[in-house]
Write a protein that holds these residues in place. Structure first.
Motif, PDB file in Angstrom:
ATOM      1  N   GLY A   1      26.129  21.776  29.008  1.00  0.00           N
ATOM      2  CA  GLY A   1      25.610  23.081  29.309  1.00  0.00           C
ATOM      3  C   GLY A   1      24.702  23.692  28.241  1.00  0.00           C
ATOM      4  O   GLY A   1      24.078  23.015  27.464  1.00  0.00           O
ATOM      5  N   ALA A   2      24.632  25.004  28.348  1.00  0.00           N
ATOM      6  CA  ALA A   2      23.948  25.753  27.300  1.00  0.00           C
ATOM      7  C   ALA A   2      25.059  26.278  26.392  1.00  0.00           C
ATOM      8  O   ALA A   2      25.718  27.263  26.734  1.00  0.00           O
TER       9      ALA A   2
ATOM     10  N   ILE B   1      24.925  20.444  10.959  1.00  0.00           N
ATOM     11  CA  ILE B   1      25.195  20.938  12.315  1.00  0.00           C
ATOM     12  C   ILE B   1      23.939  20.818  13.168  1.00  0.00           C
ATOM     13  O   ILE B   1      22.858  21.258  12.770  1.00  0.00           O
ATOM     14  N   MET B   2      24.124  20.214  14.328  1.00  0.00           N
ATOM     15  CA  MET B   2      23.012  20.104  15.277  1.00  0.00           C
ATOM     16  C   MET B   2      23.343  20.905  16.519  1.00  0.00           C
ATOM     17  O   MET B   2      24.491  20.925  16.950  1.00  0.00           O
ATOM     18  N   ILE B   3      22.315  21.528  17.095  1.00  0.00           N
ATOM     19  CA  ILE B   3      22.527  22.269  18.334  1.00  0.00           C
ATOM     20  C   ILE B   3      21.559  21.752  19.386  1.00  0.00           C
ATOM     21  O   ILE B   3      20.353  21.663  19.139  1.00  0.00           O
ATOM     22  N   ARG B   4      22.089  21.376  20.519  1.00  0.00           N
ATOM     23  CA  ARG B   4      21.247  20.925  21.642  1.00  0.00           C
ATOM     24  C   ARG B   4      20.928  22.165  22.471  1.00  0.00           C
ATOM     25  O   ARG B   4      21.745  22.622  23.257  1.00  0.00           O
ATOM     26  N   CYS B   5      19.749  22.703  22.205  1.00  0.00           N
ATOM     27  CA  CYS B   5      19.344  23.988  22.782  1.00  0.00           C
ATOM     28  C   CYS B   5      18.307  23.740  23.863  1.00  0.00           C
ATOM     29  O   CYS B   5      17.318  23.053  23.620  1.00  0.00           O
ATOM     30  N   ASN B   6      18.518  24.298  25.054  1.00  0.00           N
ATOM     31  CA  ASN B   6      17.580  24.003  26.155  1.00  0.00           C
ATOM     32  C   ASN B   6      16.323  24.867  26.130  1.00  0.00           C
ATOM     33  O   ASN B   6      15.550  24.864  27.087  1.00  0.00           O
ATOM     34  N   LEU B   7      16.099  25.619  25.076  1.00  0.00           N
ATOM     35  CA  LEU B   7      14.916  26.469  24.859  1.00  0.00           C
ATOM     36  C   LEU B   7      14.897  27.738  25.719  1.00  0.00           C
ATOM     37  O   LEU B   7      14.786  28.835  25.193  1.00  0.00           O
TER      38      LEU B   7
ATOM     39  N   VAL C   1      17.749  20.564  18.513  1.00  0.00           N
ATOM     40  CA  VAL C   1      17.271  19.447  19.337  1.00  0.00           C
ATOM     41  C   VAL C   1      17.072  19.992  20.743  1.00  0.00           C
ATOM     42  O   VAL C   1      18.019  20.490  21.357  1.00  0.00           O
ATOM     43  N   SER C   2      15.838  19.926  21.228  1.00  0.00           N
ATOM     44  CA  SER C   2      15.538  20.572  22.504  1.00  0.00           C
ATOM     45  C   SER C   2      14.826  19.650  23.471  1.00  0.00           C
ATOM     46  O   SER C   2      13.912  18.927  23.094  1.00  0.00           O
ATOM     47  N   SER C   3      15.242  19.705  24.713  1.00  0.00           N
ATOM     48  CA  SER C   3      14.596  18.899  25.743  1.00  0.00           C
ATOM     49  C   SER C   3      13.261  19.496  26.159  1.00  0.00           C
ATOM     50  O   SER C   3      13.180  20.687  26.450  1.00  0.00           O
TER      51      SER C   3
END
Ligand code: SF4
Ligand code: SF4
Lengths: 113, 347
Positions: free
Chosen positions: B105-106, B127-133, B157-159
């Motif tokens: 998710g977000a 720390i890494m965050i997978r952020c969908n922007l 890290v963003s898609s």
């Protein structure tokens, strides 16, 4: 594609590697050469793939069209780049026909119409 | 678009997904992934050690992308509670666990997200965050997230599946491209992705369709050039990630009639070099309810790690370091061509 009514079958593309069954030495030479041609060089693998897409339309090979449409997508080409490449092929093909009209022109003049 | 679960789709069931993968493989006489590993002497798949803790804060998301392997969306309510986050922090403090990788998710929509990051950053780990922007533009609540990320030196890290609007929007939803560009500008404006700032912004490329990815470095160059020229946006690295034939991407493969060809392509592109570096070897994935998995994909397929220490509350590094990784046909997605992991190509 109506597979039953054409000589071309999409699944035959996967069998390309088998062409060496009755002549492995020449097939190996071809595939080695093919691999080297498409490797990154002075032109990038992506640029080469776009050239291949254009040429596959010129030679009208459905296998190559499938293969290089996929390959250019995989290499991240835009649709605009793909279609410009296809038009380059088409333009050369059209130009190659039209340039021969010089011969027709010459003949017309020679025959004194 | 709604999640598979909200639509009552059979594919919401992980059992159904695994069944389809098995049936297609049998129909096409594709070798099992385990057999393939045996062939190249890599079976069983063993961890090199848990170095990265990837924590999935839940399935709640502001987007419903067509390729989502989580089946996330606004209609999903499963999110991690604070107690489980606390247990994750205990595990993170273990020597040898160097990185926290926060995903969803977000993840930013979890009400305890900021608390979790603050506590984790006290431990001094990466720390890494997978952020969908787009979440950065989703309202007042999220407006200051870029500054919050920067304060805790999070690696973002963003898609962005493509550098053009049409493909991006077709995969992630109408208008996502424009909003993503706006979010990237915000991140750039505080230093993210700007050389010398030390604030890392990486992008993720996913093929938009049933094809693999070739040439991560060429793609990175294209992305850099196009995004800079057309939008004035910069970033650090591009990670090319293969779409996994599970969940909503499996649905689109089935709908478009591409499932057979895609699975076959993954199998015929098997690369033993990639197989030695798959991410499950150094990563442990934590589900929203604290269950442990070898990776985020196994998590979505409900393939829990076997034996002891199956919950984050029972985290035991030495037990986990010596476990056997669970495999199925989707694993071909990690080992095709240049390989694929959360950090992009691996071979
Ligand atoms: S792919 Fe990411 S942004 Fe898209 S729905 Fe899934 S979790 Fe949300
Ligand atoms: S899908 Fe998960 S378990 Fe399978 S190889 Fe990839 S990372 Fe490992």
């Amino acid at each position: 594609m109506a597979q039953e009514t054409t000589y071309y079958k999409p699944e035959d593309l996967k069998k390309f590697g088998n062409i060496g069954e009755f002549g492995p030495d020449l097939a190996k030479k071809f595939f080695d050469y093919y691999g080297a041609v498409f490797a990154d060089g002075a032109l990038s693998a992506k640029e080469k793939s776009l050239i291949a897409l254009a040429v596959s339309h010129v030679v009208q090979c459905p296998y190559c069209i499938d293969a290089y449409t996929t390959d250019t997508l995989e290499k991240g080409a835009t649709e605009e780049q793909m279609w410009e490449a296809i038009h380059v092929g088409a333009a050369i093909r059209g130009g190659a026909s039209l340039v021969h009209s010089v011969q027709a022109l010459n003949k017309v003049k020679e025959l004194g119409v | 678009m709604k999640s598979l679960l909200a639509r009552g789709s059979e594919l919401a069931s992980s059992k159904e997904q695994l069944k389809i993968l098995t049936e297609v493989s049998e129909k096409l006489a594709l070798p099992s992934f385990s057999d393939k590993l045996k062939e190249v002497g890599l079976y069983p798949m063993l961890p090199t050690g848990v170095n990265i803790l990837q924590v999935n804060l839940g399935k709640l998301c502001n987007q419903t992308c067509r390729h989502c392997h989580v089946d996330a969306g606004p209609d999903r309510k499963e999110i991690m509670n604070k107690e489980t986050m606390q247990e994750c922090l205990v595990a993170l403090a273990t020597p040898g666990v160097n990185t926290l990788d926060i995903t969803g998710g977000a993840p930013e929509m979890n009400p305890n997200f900021r608390w979790f990051v603050e506590e984790a950053s006290k431990l001094g780990k990466k720390i890494m965050i997978r952020c969908n922007l787009t979440i950065l533009l989703a309202g007042e609540k999220y407006k200051d997230l870029p500054e919050f990320f920067a304060k805790h030196r999070l690696e973002v890290v963003s898609s962005l599946p493509y550098f053009q609007k049409r493909r991006t929007d077709s995969q992630r939803g109408e208008g996502v491209f424009d909003r993503s560009i706006e979010a990237l500008r915000k991140l750039n404006s505080i230093g993210y992705g700007v050389p010398g700032s030390g604030l890392v912004l990486n992008l993720v490329y996913n093929p938009v369709g049933a094809f693999l990815t070739g040439g991560q470095s060429t793609l990175e160059n294209d992305f850099k050039k196009e995004l800079k020229q057309a939008h004035g946006v910069q970033f650090n690295s591009l990670f090319a990630i293969t779409n996994m034939p599970i969940s909503r991407f499996l649905e689109s493969l089935l709908e478009s009639g591409n499932i057979d060809a895609y699975l076959e392509k993954l199998v015929t592109s098997f690369n033993p070099v990639a197989a030695t570096s798959v991410m499950c070897r150094n990563t442990l994935s934590v589900g929203w309810d604290g269950s442990l998995f070898d990776c985020d994909f196994n998590q979505m397929l409900d393939m829990r790690i076997e034996g002891k220490a199956g919950k984050i509350s029972e985290f035991n590094k030495s037990v986990l370091d010596s476990r056997e990784i669970l495999l199925h046909q989707h694993c071909y997605g990690c080992t095709a061509g240049s390989g694929s992991s959360c950090g992009g190509s691996i071979a």
